[in-house]
Design a protein around this motif. Structure first.
Motif, PDB file in Angstrom:
ATOM      1  N   SER A   1     -15.041 -30.227 -47.706  1.00  0.00           N
ATOM      2  CA  SER A   1     -15.247 -31.230 -48.752  1.00  0.00           C
ATOM      3  C   SER A   1     -15.553 -30.567 -50.090  1.00  0.00           C
ATOM      4  CB  SER A   1     -16.388 -32.174 -48.366  1.00  0.00           C
ATOM      5  OG  SER A   1     -17.585 -31.455 -48.152  1.00  0.00           O
ATOM      6  N   SER A   2     -16.352 -29.503 -50.068  1.00  0.00           N
ATOM      7  CA  SER A   2     -16.672 -28.771 -51.302  1.00  0.00           C
ATOM      8  C   SER A   2     -15.419 -28.094 -51.860  1.00  0.00           C
ATOM      9  CB  SER A   2     -17.745 -27.726 -51.015  1.00  0.00           C
ATOM     10  OG  SER A   2     -18.012 -26.950 -52.161  1.00  0.00           O
TER      11      SER A   2
ATOM     12  N   GLN B   1     -12.294 -29.076 -51.426  1.00  0.00           N
ATOM     13  CA  GLN B   1     -11.416 -30.112 -51.951  1.00  0.00           C
ATOM     14  C   GLN B   1     -11.907 -30.629 -53.309  1.00  0.00           C
ATOM     15  OE1 GLN B   1      -8.475 -31.173 -51.007  1.00  0.00           O
ATOM     16  NE2 GLN B   1      -8.387 -29.919 -49.172  1.00  0.00           N
ATOM     17  N   ASN B   2     -13.214 -30.822 -53.447  1.00  0.00           N
ATOM     18  CA  ASN B   2     -13.765 -31.329 -54.710  1.00  0.00           C
ATOM     19  C   ASN B   2     -13.525 -30.358 -55.859  1.00  0.00           C
ATOM     20  OD1 ASN B   2     -14.666 -33.665 -53.501  1.00  0.00           O
ATOM     21  ND2 ASN B   2     -16.740 -32.918 -53.172  1.00  0.00           N
ATOM     22  N   HIS B   3     -13.722 -29.059 -55.608  1.00  0.00           N
ATOM     23  CA  HIS B   3     -13.493 -28.057 -56.656  1.00  0.00           C
ATOM     24  C   HIS B   3     -12.001 -27.940 -56.994  1.00  0.00           C
ATOM     25  CE1 HIS B   3     -17.649 -26.812 -55.947  1.00  0.00           C
ATOM     26  NE2 HIS B   3     -17.576 -26.156 -57.074  1.00  0.00           N
TER      27      HIS B   3
ATOM     28  N   LEU C   1     -10.970 -31.073 -59.039  1.00  0.00           N
ATOM     29  CA  LEU C   1     -11.477 -30.986 -60.411  1.00  0.00           C
ATOM     30  C   LEU C   1     -10.620 -30.054 -61.254  1.00  0.00           C
ATOM     31  CD1 LEU C   1     -13.671 -31.759 -62.454  1.00  0.00           C
ATOM     32  CD2 LEU C   1     -14.998 -29.798 -61.640  1.00  0.00           C
TER      33      LEU C   1
ATOM     34  N   VAL D   1     -12.802 -39.165 -53.494  1.00  0.00           N
ATOM     35  CA  VAL D   1     -13.064 -38.771 -54.880  1.00  0.00           C
ATOM     36  C   VAL D   1     -12.031 -39.355 -55.846  1.00  0.00           C
ATOM     37  CG1 VAL D   1     -11.724 -36.616 -54.814  1.00  0.00           C
ATOM     38  CG2 VAL D   1     -13.739 -36.772 -56.297  1.00  0.00           C
ATOM     39  N   TRP D   2     -10.878 -39.809 -55.308  1.00  0.00           N
ATOM     40  CA  TRP D   2      -9.851 -40.388 -56.172  1.00  0.00           C
ATOM     41  C   TRP D   2     -10.306 -41.707 -56.790  1.00  0.00           C
ATOM     42  CZ3 TRP D   2      -6.234 -37.449 -57.949  1.00  0.00           C
ATOM     43  CH2 TRP D   2      -5.827 -36.344 -57.194  1.00  0.00           C
TER      44      TRP D   2
END
Length: 640
Positions: free
Chosen positions: A389-390, A392-394, A397, A549-550
């Motif tokens: 998850s971390s 994917q988030n980075h 972004l 996050v989308w």
């Protein structure tokens, strides 16, 4: 529970292949023997308690294995992963084997109680949770180190011993799905429940969002057509269109949350408990103790990671952004050259040349986006994030920041620096249409053509062989293992995100943006469906309760659209005429209106509940019942 596990039969005669495991050619026999033994071993001995058979081809066993499970094993696995199913009283509850009779359509002889995608998800979960016990290495490969608690499958993958694991297609079900999904051209809803049953919730939610977004664009498209026909050069009239745009971009996202909650409750994923996240396969570090689980696993300093992010990744991203702006300035030089050429010649050819710089720039943008994507993936992997998850988030972004600037910087420059609305309209139209054509070709048409060509060669080779084995199964496995791997919904959501930007940020200047978006999305539904069913391997189902996050990315874009549309309204001659003497009053008024609209937007987001009232009541009822059950259990323990 222990008694149930011990009664699982690992020698079931009615073997149903669900998942394919492909090992590298030349894999040592001791490795294969050890790995397959761990797969079939009982849970008490650290095994997965699954069924496995080699796929026999004309060359014997090519290190391809078929994995299945007994019906009882799958039911116990459903409880283990926390699957939620519908009960006889129409409520949704986490499945437990002990209360199996209370669930709708359950029968001991009903093999279809769990969908095939759920069965494959259970098998994937059990394989990924095969963990080393006392082994220090993979047998036969001293360099492939193990430690207690390390995922065996992940170690095999990172060392190249395990080539791939993928779920098999169900040809009959796929044929039915293809017919109802895209086999006939019709105006109607997609079979989202069938898509969810076959591909899982993550992919079904993407197609649900694509369908919803397409319908949500229709009001913008309907209003945009008269603006295009009757008020093309009269930019004063776009004030009302921009105002509607602001309300529209807020309402559609809030309504989507409610629709998403209804769908995921019906599918059971809204109630699924979030599982403890394991380290991602690419994560590495020195061996240490996880303070949460107490297990041995790689540990990597967060300070080192932060240094890599802020001293390497951030400067690299900034350099790429600068390069993007440099390319943009070259584009404006080309625009000026085309304009000068047209002024000199005034011919039909010179008028066509006015569109060439925008088309070239649109193609360059797509190329830059794709090259940057590879660089962003490499950098994010190098940052060594522990959790998926971390990671994917980075990654998201990095990609969103670059794509936003790369796609929209020229439009902001034209609108707010050059103040050229005619050029803004032309550039927006060219960028939108060109990017849609390129995406359709690169994501669907080209892969489909390549896959069809490959399948033709594969069938010719297979039918030229004289084989005593199950030809249809061998042919299916061999054809599917050569198909491309679907890498997830990232690129699909990114395409919709950029499209949302084109429509919400500047569509009041080019009202037909929503019309082209609707037409593109209609073809996108069919091309993406074709891609999922014919081009790629079947992906494993991944339970999810929302688009992740989308949702935040789209909401951020809608906030930016409020600012851009307010400035566009303030720049219109109609509004400027109200402040003939003081530009400062105009700026202050626009800023005040912008703040008021943002306030209204956030109030609307707060007032519109994320979940419908009936879903809220059902969730509260389940929470109350679970608390009561826990209270009774505690009282029962105290009585002893």
């Amino acid at each position: 529970m222990k008694e149930s596990w011990s009664s699982v039969d690992t020698l079931e005669t009615n073997f149903r292949p669900l998942v394919v495991i492909e090992l590298a050619k030349g894999t040592k026999e001791e490795t294969i023997e050890w790995f397959t033994k761990r797969i079939v071993d009982k849970k008490a001995n650290g095994g997965a308690q699954l069924l496995i058979k080699p796929l026999v081809t004309e060359n014997g066993n090519e290190n391809i294995y078929l994995v299945g499970a007994s019906h009882l094993r799958l039911l116990l696995g459903a409880e283990n992963v926390g699957l939620v199913k519908e009960c006889n009283d129409n409520s949704m509850r986490a499945f437990t084997y002990s209360s199996r009779k209370t669930f709708k359509d359950f029968a001991d002889d009903n093999q279809n109680f769990l969908t095939m995608s759920e069965c494959q998800y259970i098998i994937k979960h059990e394989l990924e949770n095969l963990r080393a016990k006392d082994e220090k290495m993979i047998p036969g490969y001293p360099q492939a180190k193990l430690y207690p608690g390390k995922s065996i499958v992940r170690r095999l993958l990172t060392n190249g011993i395990l080539v791939q694991i993928f779920p098999l297609h169900d040809r009959e079900e796929l044929k039915k799905l293809r017919h109802t999904w895209y086999g006939q051209v019709k105006i109607g809803y997609q079979p989202l429940d069938e898509i969810r049953c076959y591909f899982g919730e993550t992919i079904a939610l993407y197609f649900g969002f694509l369908e919803y977004f397409t319908f949500a664009l229709i009001p913008m498209a309907v209003i945009g057509i008269p603006y295009y026909v009757f008020a093309w050069e009269d930019y004063d009239k776009y004030v009302m269109f921009a105002t509607f745009n602001l309300l529209w971009s807020t309402v559609i996202l809030e309504v989507w949350k409610r629709i998403c909650a209804v769908m995921t409750y019906r599918w059971g994923t809204l109630l699924m408990k979030r599982q403890f996240e394991e380290p991602r396969p690419g994560f590495h570090g020195v061996l240490g103790i996880n303070p949460v689980t107490g297990r041995e696993e790689p540990v990597y300093s967060s300070i080192k990671r932060q240094l890599r992010i802020y001293f390497v990744s951030v400067p690299f991203v900034c350099l790429c952004l600068y390069f993007s702006l440099y390319v943009m300035m070259i584009y404006f030089d080309l625009e000026q050259w085309a304009l000068d050429y047209h002024e000199e010649n005034k011919s039909h050819f010179s008028s066509l040349m006015l569109y060439v710089p925008s088309i070239i720039y649109a193609v360059v943008i797509e190329i830059m986006n794709r090259i940057y994507r590879y660089a962003a993936e490499f950098l994010t992997s190098w940052e060594n994030h522990r959790l998926e998850s971390s990671y994917q988030n980075h990654l998201i972004l990095k990609v969103l920041v670059f794509n936003f600037l790369n796609c929209f910087a020229s439009l902001f420059y034209i609108a707010f620096v050059l103040f050229d609305m005619k050029l803004l309209r032309q550039s927006l139209a060219t960028l939108l249409i060109t990017s849609q054509i390129l995406n359709q070709f690169a994501e669907s048409l080209l892969p489909y053509w390549l896959q069809k060509r490959h399948m033709k060669k594969m069938k010719e080779r297979m039918h030229s062989l004289k084989m005593d084995t199950d030809l249809s199964l061998v042919e299916q496995v061999n054809s599917e293992k050569e198909m491309g791997t679907y890498l997830g919904t990232f690129d699909d959501y990114l395409e919709l995100f950029l499209q949302f930007g084109y429509v919400s940020l500047f569509s009041c200047v080019y009202p037909l943006a929503a019309v082209f978006a609707v037409l593109n999305n209609i073809t996108e539904i069919y091309s993406d469906a074709l891609k999922m069913c014919r081009v790629y391997k079947r992906p494993f189902a991944e339970p999810t309760a929302n688009i992740g996050v989308w949702q935040l990315a789209f909401e951020t874009m809608s906030v930016i659209s409020v600012v851009t549309n307010c400035i566009l309204i303030g720049m219109s001659p109609q509004v400027n005429a109200l402040f003939p003497d003081s530009k400062m009053d105009l700026i202050l008024t626009v800023a005040l209106v912008e703040h008021l609209l943002l306030a209204i937007k956030f109030v609307m987001a707060f007032v519109i509940p994320d979940k419908p009232r009936d879903i809220q009541i059902k969730l509260a009822k389940l929470e109350f019942e679970s608390l009561e059950a826990l209270k009774q259990q505690l009282n029962g323990n105290h009585s002893f």
